[in-house]
Motif scaffolding. Structure first.
Motif, PDB file in Angstrom:
ATOM      1  N   ALA A 116      49.029  35.990  52.036  1.00 15.92           N
ATOM      2  CA  ALA A 116      48.039  35.448  51.102  1.00 15.92           C
ATOM      3  C   ALA A 116      48.127  33.927  51.075  1.00 15.92           C
ATOM      4  CB  ALA A 116      48.257  36.029  49.708  1.00 15.92           C
ATOM      5  N   ALA A 117      49.345  33.400  51.136  1.00 14.53           N
ATOM      6  CA  ALA A 117      49.516  31.945  51.140  1.00 14.53           C
ATOM      7  C   ALA A 117      48.822  31.331  52.350  1.00 14.53           C
ATOM      8  CB  ALA A 117      51.003  31.592  51.142  1.00 14.53           C
ATOM      9  N   THR A 118      48.908  32.022  53.499  1.00 15.96           N
ATOM     10  CA  THR A 118      48.244  31.520  54.705  1.00 15.96           C
ATOM     11  C   THR A 118      46.731  31.502  54.514  1.00 15.96           C
ATOM     12  OG1 THR A 118      50.030  32.400  56.046  1.00 15.96           O
ATOM     13  CG2 THR A 118      47.996  31.861  57.185  1.00 15.96           C
ATOM     14  N   VAL A 119      46.205  32.592  53.953  1.00 12.48           N
ATOM     15  CA  VAL A 119      44.756  32.669  53.745  1.00 12.48           C
ATOM     16  C   VAL A 119      44.293  31.583  52.770  1.00 12.48           C
ATOM     17  CG1 VAL A 119      42.893  34.105  52.865  1.00 12.48           C
ATOM     18  CG2 VAL A 119      44.644  35.106  54.308  1.00 12.48           C
ATOM     19  N   VAL A 120      45.075  31.381  51.714  1.00  8.13           N
ATOM     20  CA  VAL A 120      44.718  30.351  50.735  1.00  8.13           C
ATOM     21  C   VAL A 120      44.800  28.964  51.368  1.00  8.13           C
ATOM     22  CG1 VAL A 120      45.478  29.230  48.616  1.00  8.13           C
ATOM     23  CG2 VAL A 120      45.327  31.712  48.720  1.00  8.13           C
TER      24      VAL A 120
ATOM     25  N   ALA B 237      43.426  55.360  39.374  1.00  9.87           N
ATOM     26  CA  ALA B 237      42.675  54.849  38.221  1.00  9.87           C
ATOM     27  C   ALA B 237      42.947  53.357  38.033  1.00  9.87           C
ATOM     28  CB  ALA B 237      43.068  55.620  36.969  1.00  9.87           C
ATOM     29  N   GLY B 238      44.206  52.967  38.235  1.00  9.42           N
ATOM     30  CA  GLY B 238      44.572  51.554  38.100  1.00  9.42           C
ATOM     31  C   GLY B 238      43.832  50.680  39.088  1.00  9.42           C
ATOM     32  N   SER B 239      43.690  51.177  40.325  1.00 11.06           N
ATOM     33  CA  SER B 239      42.992  50.408  41.353  1.00 11.06           C
ATOM     34  C   SER B 239      41.540  50.165  40.958  1.00 11.06           C
ATOM     35  CB  SER B 239      42.999  51.161  42.682  1.00 11.06           C
ATOM     36  OG  SER B 239      44.172  50.901  43.372  1.00 11.06           O
ATOM     37  N   TYR B 240      40.922  51.205  40.391  1.00 16.76           N
ATOM     38  CA  TYR B 240      39.521  51.068  39.998  1.00 16.76           C
ATOM     39  C   TYR B 240      39.373  49.963  38.955  1.00 16.76           C
ATOM     40  CZ  TYR B 240      34.983  52.111  38.019  1.00 16.76           C
ATOM     41  OH  TYR B 240      33.690  51.997  37.572  1.00 16.76           O
ATOM     42  N   LEU B 241      40.221  50.032  37.922  1.00  8.29           N
ATOM     43  CA  LEU B 241      40.136  49.024  36.855  1.00  8.29           C
ATOM     44  C   LEU B 241      40.466  47.638  37.387  1.00  8.29           C
ATOM     45  CD1 LEU B 241      41.739  51.013  33.919  1.00  8.29           C
ATOM     46  CD2 LEU B 241      39.327  50.452  34.272  1.00  8.29           C
ATOM     47  N   ALA B 242      41.495  47.567  38.249  1.00  5.34           N
ATOM     48  CA  ALA B 242      41.894  46.271  38.791  1.00  5.34           C
ATOM     49  C   ALA B 242      40.793  45.683  39.656  1.00  5.34           C
ATOM     50  CB  ALA B 242      43.181  46.417  39.596  1.00  5.34           C
ATOM     51  N   GLY B 243      40.158  46.538  40.475  1.00  3.85           N
ATOM     52  CA  GLY B 243      39.072  46.064  41.317  1.00  3.85           C
ATOM     53  C   GLY B 243      37.936  45.514  40.476  1.00  3.85           C
ATOM     54  N   LEU B 244      37.574  46.277  39.442  1.00  5.17           N
ATOM     55  CA  LEU B 244      36.488  45.852  38.554  1.00  5.17           C
ATOM     56  C   LEU B 244      36.829  44.521  37.885  1.00  5.17           C
ATOM     57  CD1 LEU B 244      33.781  46.829  37.554  1.00  5.17           C
ATOM     58  CD2 LEU B 244      34.936  48.026  35.691  1.00  5.17           C
ATOM     59  N   GLY B 245      38.056  44.424  37.364  1.00  2.00           N
ATOM     60  CA  GLY B 245      38.473  43.196  36.685  1.00  2.00           C
ATOM     61  C   GLY B 245      38.458  42.008  37.634  1.00  2.00           C
ATOM     62  N   LEU B 246      38.973  42.222  38.839  1.00  4.45           N
ATOM     63  CA  LEU B 246      39.029  41.130  39.806  1.00  4.45           C
ATOM     64  C   LEU B 246      37.628  40.711  40.227  1.00  4.45           C
ATOM     65  CD1 LEU B 246      40.963  39.368  41.487  1.00  4.45           C
ATOM     66  CD2 LEU B 246      40.686  41.021  43.334  1.00  4.45           C
ATOM     67  N   GLY B 247      36.723  41.696  40.365  1.00  3.47           N
ATOM     68  CA  GLY B 247      35.349  41.381  40.747  1.00  3.47           C
ATOM     69  C   GLY B 247      34.678  40.501  39.714  1.00  3.47           C
ATOM     70  N   ILE B 248      34.832  40.867  38.445  1.00  9.37           N
ATOM     71  CA  ILE B 248      34.215  40.074  37.375  1.00  9.37           C
ATOM     72  C   ILE B 248      34.831  38.683  37.329  1.00  9.37           C
ATOM     73  CG2 ILE B 248      33.917  39.918  34.865  1.00  9.37           C
ATOM     74  CD1 ILE B 248      33.698  43.012  34.883  1.00  9.37           C
ATOM     75  N   PHE B 249      36.169  38.638  37.475  1.00  4.43           N
ATOM     76  CA  PHE B 249      36.850  37.338  37.483  1.00  4.43           C
ATOM     77  C   PHE B 249      36.324  36.465  38.616  1.00  4.43           C
ATOM     78  CE2 PHE B 249      40.193  34.722  39.362  1.00  4.43           C
ATOM     79  CZ  PHE B 249      40.527  33.912  38.298  1.00  4.43           C
ATOM     80  N   THR B 250      36.239  37.056  39.832  1.00  6.47           N
ATOM     81  CA  THR B 250      35.795  36.276  40.994  1.00  6.47           C
ATOM     82  C   THR B 250      34.364  35.783  40.809  1.00  6.47           C
ATOM     83  OG1 THR B 250      37.184  37.702  42.345  1.00  6.47           O
ATOM     84  CG2 THR B 250      35.660  36.289  43.509  1.00  6.47           C
ATOM     85  N   ALA B 251      33.499  36.657  40.291  1.00  9.98           N
ATOM     86  CA  ALA B 251      32.099  36.266  40.110  1.00  9.98           C
ATOM     87  C   ALA B 251      31.983  35.133  39.092  1.00  9.98           C
ATOM     88  CB  ALA B 251      31.281  37.468  39.659  1.00  9.98           C
ATOM     89  N   ALA B 262      37.315  30.827  45.228  1.00  7.05           N
ATOM     90  CA  ALA B 262      37.424  32.102  44.491  1.00  7.05           C
ATOM     91  C   ALA B 262      38.629  32.913  44.963  1.00  7.05           C
ATOM     92  CB  ALA B 262      36.136  32.901  44.636  1.00  7.05           C
ATOM     93  N   THR B 263      38.865  32.962  46.286  1.00  8.31           N
ATOM     94  CA  THR B 263      40.006  33.724  46.796  1.00  8.31           C
ATOM     95  C   THR B 263      41.317  33.065  46.375  1.00  8.31           C
ATOM     96  OG1 THR B 263      38.650  34.070  48.736  1.00  8.31           O
ATOM     97  CG2 THR B 263      40.883  34.896  48.831  1.00  8.31           C
ATOM     98  N   THR B 264      41.328  31.732  46.406  1.00  6.21           N
ATOM     99  CA  THR B 264      42.511  31.004  45.962  1.00  6.21           C
ATOM    100  C   THR B 264      42.841  31.363  44.523  1.00  6.21           C
ATOM    101  OG1 THR B 264      41.680  29.231  47.358  1.00  6.21           O
ATOM    102  CG2 THR B 264      43.532  28.694  45.919  1.00  6.21           C
ATOM    103  N   ALA B 265      41.789  31.429  43.703  1.00  8.51           N
ATOM    104  CA  ALA B 265      42.000  31.778  42.299  1.00  8.51           C
ATOM    105  C   ALA B 265      42.538  33.193  42.175  1.00  8.51           C
ATOM    106  CB  ALA B 265      40.694  31.625  41.524  1.00  8.51           C
ATOM    107  N   ALA B 266      42.013  34.103  43.003  1.00 11.24           N
ATOM    108  CA  ALA B 266      42.497  35.485  42.981  1.00 11.24           C
ATOM    109  C   ALA B 266      43.978  35.528  43.350  1.00 11.24           C
ATOM    110  CB  ALA B 266      41.690  36.344  43.948  1.00 11.24           C
ATOM    111  N   PHE B 267      44.360  34.686  44.305  1.00 12.39           N
ATOM    112  CA  PHE B 267      45.755  34.609  44.713  1.00 12.39           C
ATOM    113  C   PHE B 267      46.616  34.092  43.575  1.00 12.39           C
ATOM    114  CE2 PHE B 267      49.128  31.978  46.796  1.00 12.39           C
ATOM    115  CZ  PHE B 267      49.892  33.035  47.253  1.00 12.39           C
ATOM    116  N   LEU B 268      46.098  33.120  42.824  1.00 14.28           N
ATOM    117  CA  LEU B 268      46.863  32.587  41.692  1.00 14.28           C
ATOM    118  C   LEU B 268      47.051  33.664  40.622  1.00 14.28           C
ATOM    119  CD1 LEU B 268      45.481  28.959  41.428  1.00 14.28           C
ATOM    120  CD2 LEU B 268      47.652  29.757  42.370  1.00 14.28           C
TER     121      LEU B 268
END
Lengths: 328, 288
Positions: A116-120, B237-251, B262-268
């Protein structure tokens, strides 16, 4: 072989390899790239082979070295020694930050965070104008390592090859010394038996961090020289090609053998330079080599050759296990 | 940029993320395996879908089927190559091998489909609806509906049915499972085939939203990892909620702060989770 004899043999081999591109002619560029990528792979080698973790962030250290050289030389007109210092420092600094973040992580979680660090890092390189954005940094001056009266400038690949070769020799020596050092021994212990290491008073996390930070400057130095060799740095340095090349170099021939990453790099880059089938087929060959090295040839080419060459010794050694135990 | 539009985007994106990640969730949860070629299977399946529609002239639903079949084949080939490593539970080697497969897939895609970016146009992307002053395509709705159905089905099969119990037993103790008469090889093959099929399905549905290139797939792996970790490793079930949460966050982040990062933020977000909740990663040690 005794130690002095071995050293002499190594020196003769080194001189022969150094003269080889001159005899073949016109291949100094390929040889320089092999030396540079081998140095980058050695940084990854001590993390994979000695520490037993798969770092996917060594392309970041490699790129950090390259960007340090590119940015400082073009924007500030810095000399090659200054950019070398900056390259080593930036590689170590990024490794320290990443190492602290991943201190508690192991195995695939560690690998994924480094990936992930590489992608970022790639996203930042693509978008941040200070780093040149997608266009990267071009117009890097030729390498000039002259000190005082000593004239050491490399305006072409023929003149750059000695520098790349010297960097390779320094790296080989450093890796050999690392494996004989206390830190090297502690890394192996943490790798093979973390509990025993802890009981012996070794702090596994500290050892992991130390080896990780130590590994980065090798890859960064390789990136530094690569920037001068190519006269351009850009976000393409983050492409998986470099990552897969380094990993293949590390696992293809065998683990924890000093010359293995060099031979691995020479095989891969040699194929691309002298026996190329075009980028796509080369990618299939490189990826396939990585798959085969691990899935089909456990222990790499080296172990496979040994099994073929010494089948008798192998069966003799394996015999006690295969013989049924006679019960009284 | 208005908030409702970004929220709707986020919900669609979230279902896309959950669908992209589900193969990994199952792979890790029931077989303790990882696949760094995940993103490249996504890429290859996107190309197969495009090729089936543009070159073969197949209807879009059939093209989805072709892509899923391709995903199954890729998954089976990968598992066949890694069977020895899988039984040895050599996760480090498996990671590197799957990276090698990913690199090969890029070469294959370049060789077969060419290096040009392609755009997959589906009949559904032409149909648009207006919801509370914002626009959604039928393609977006299809992603949401398929993701919900897929997750419901998977939840019923894995967490309620006997199939899930078998798979979990294999994950916990492959040798004991073998003693109990379970064909462990078949479970490993099935799980990897599912991984390939699931990410191919996601690609066939999500890829029409973006241009298809041979170098897509990296962000998908990162998104997948964030979803898998946030959702609790192996939890459907956790994956579904996490995906939804991450999608809204990214948008929202992309709409109001910066789309490029946006991806950098997801990584953070991932880093924060790792620092605050390292216990969620207990599997990382247990899998040894």
């Amino acid at each position: 072989m005794t130690a002095p004899l071995r050293a002499a043999a190594f020196a003769v081999a080194a001189v022969l390899v150094f003269l080889l591109p001159g005899w073949i002619g016109g291949v100094h560029g390929a040889f320089a790239v092999i030396a540079i990528m081998a140095v980058a792979a050695y940084g990854l080698d001590i993390v994979v082979s000695d520490l037993g973790e798969v770092s996917l962030a060594h392309t970041v250290f490699f790129a950090a070295g390259a960007y340090a050289a590119g940015l400082l030389s073009t924007r500030l007109g810095a000399g090659a020694w200054v950019t070398l210092g900056a390259a080593l420092a930036s590689g170590a600094l990024i490794a320290l930050l990443l190492g602290l973040v991943t201190l508690k992580l192991r195995e695939f979680v560690f690998s994924l965070v480094t990936y992930a660090a590489t992608v970022v890092a790639a996203a930042i390189a693509h978008n941040w104008s200070v780093l040149g954005g997608s266009d990267g940094v071009s117009g890097i001056p030729t390498l000039d390592l002259s000190v005082g009266p000593l004239h050491l400038a490399a305006t072409n690949d023929v003149e750059l090859w000695p520098v790349a070769f010297a960097l390779l020799l320094v790296t080989l020596y450093a890796i050999r010394q690392f494996r004989r050092s206390r830190l090297g021994a502690m890394a192996m212990m943490v790798h093979l038996n973390p509990r025993l290491a802890t009981m012996s008073g070794i702090e596994p996390r500290r050892v992991r961090l130390a080896v990780f930070v130590l590994s980065a400057p090798f890859s960064a130095a390789a990136g530094w020289l690569y920037a001068y060799q190519r006269a351009y740095v850009g976000p393409d340095l983050f492409e998986t090609y470099f990552l897969v090349l380094m990993l293949t170099a590390v696992v293809l021939v065998g683990r924890r053998r000093l010359l293995a990453p060099l031979i691995g790099t020479a095989l891969v880059v040699g194929q691309e330079r002298f026996l190329s089938f075009g980028g796509d087929v080369n990618a299939i060959i490189l990826g396939g080599a990585l798959v085969i090295a691990l899935a089909v040839l456990p222990g790499g080419i080296d172990a496979t050759l040994r099994r073929l060459v010494e089948p008798r010794r192998a069966t003799l050694m394996g015999a006690p296990n295969t013989k049924p135990v006679v019960q009284p | 940029m208005n908030l409702v539009q970004q929220l709707i985007n986020g919900i669609v994106l979230g279902h896309a993320y959950a669908l992209i990640a589900i193969g990994w969730t199952v792979l890790l949860g029931v077989a303790r395996l990882v696949n760094f070629g995940h993103g490249q299977i996504y890429m290859l399946a996107a190309f197969v879908t495009w090729w089936s529609v543009a070159a073969l002239g197949l209807p879009y639903p059939v093209a989805i089927g072709v892509a899923v079949a391709a995903g199954v084949v890729i998954g089976l080939i990968m598992q066949a190559a890694m069977l020895r490593l899988t039984f040895a539970q050599d996760l480090v080697s498996i990671m590197i091998v799957t990276l090698g497969f990913g690199h090969m897939m890029r070469g294959v895609a370049g060789l077969v489909f060419g290096g040009n970016p392609q755009v997959l146009e589906t009949p559904l992307s032409w149909v648009e609806f207006e919801v509370a002053g914002s626009w959604v395509t039928a393609q977006d709705l299809a992603i949401v509906v398929v993701a919900i159905l897929f997750f419901l089905l998977l939840y019923l099969v894995l967490e309620r049915g006997s199939l899930g119990r078998t798979a979990r037993m294999v994950a916990e103790d492959p040798k004991l499972a073998q003693l109990a008469g379970i064909d462990v090889r078949r479970v490993y093959f099935a799980v990897f085939a599912f991984e390939g099929a699931a990410v191919a399905l996601a690609a066939a549905l999500v890829a029409p939203r973006t241009p298809i290139l041979t170098n897509i797939g990296f962000e998908e792996v990162i998104i997948t990892f964030v979803v898998v970790v946030l959702g609790g490793i192996g939890s459907v079930a956790g994956s579904y909620l996490a995906g939804l949460g991450l999608g809204i966050f990214t948008a929202l982040f992309g709409g109001f702060v910066s789309p490029a990062y946006a991806t950098t933020a997801a990584f953070l977000v991932l880093i924060v989770v790792l620092v605050l909740r390292p216990s969620g990663l207990a599997m990382g040690r247990a899998s040894r």
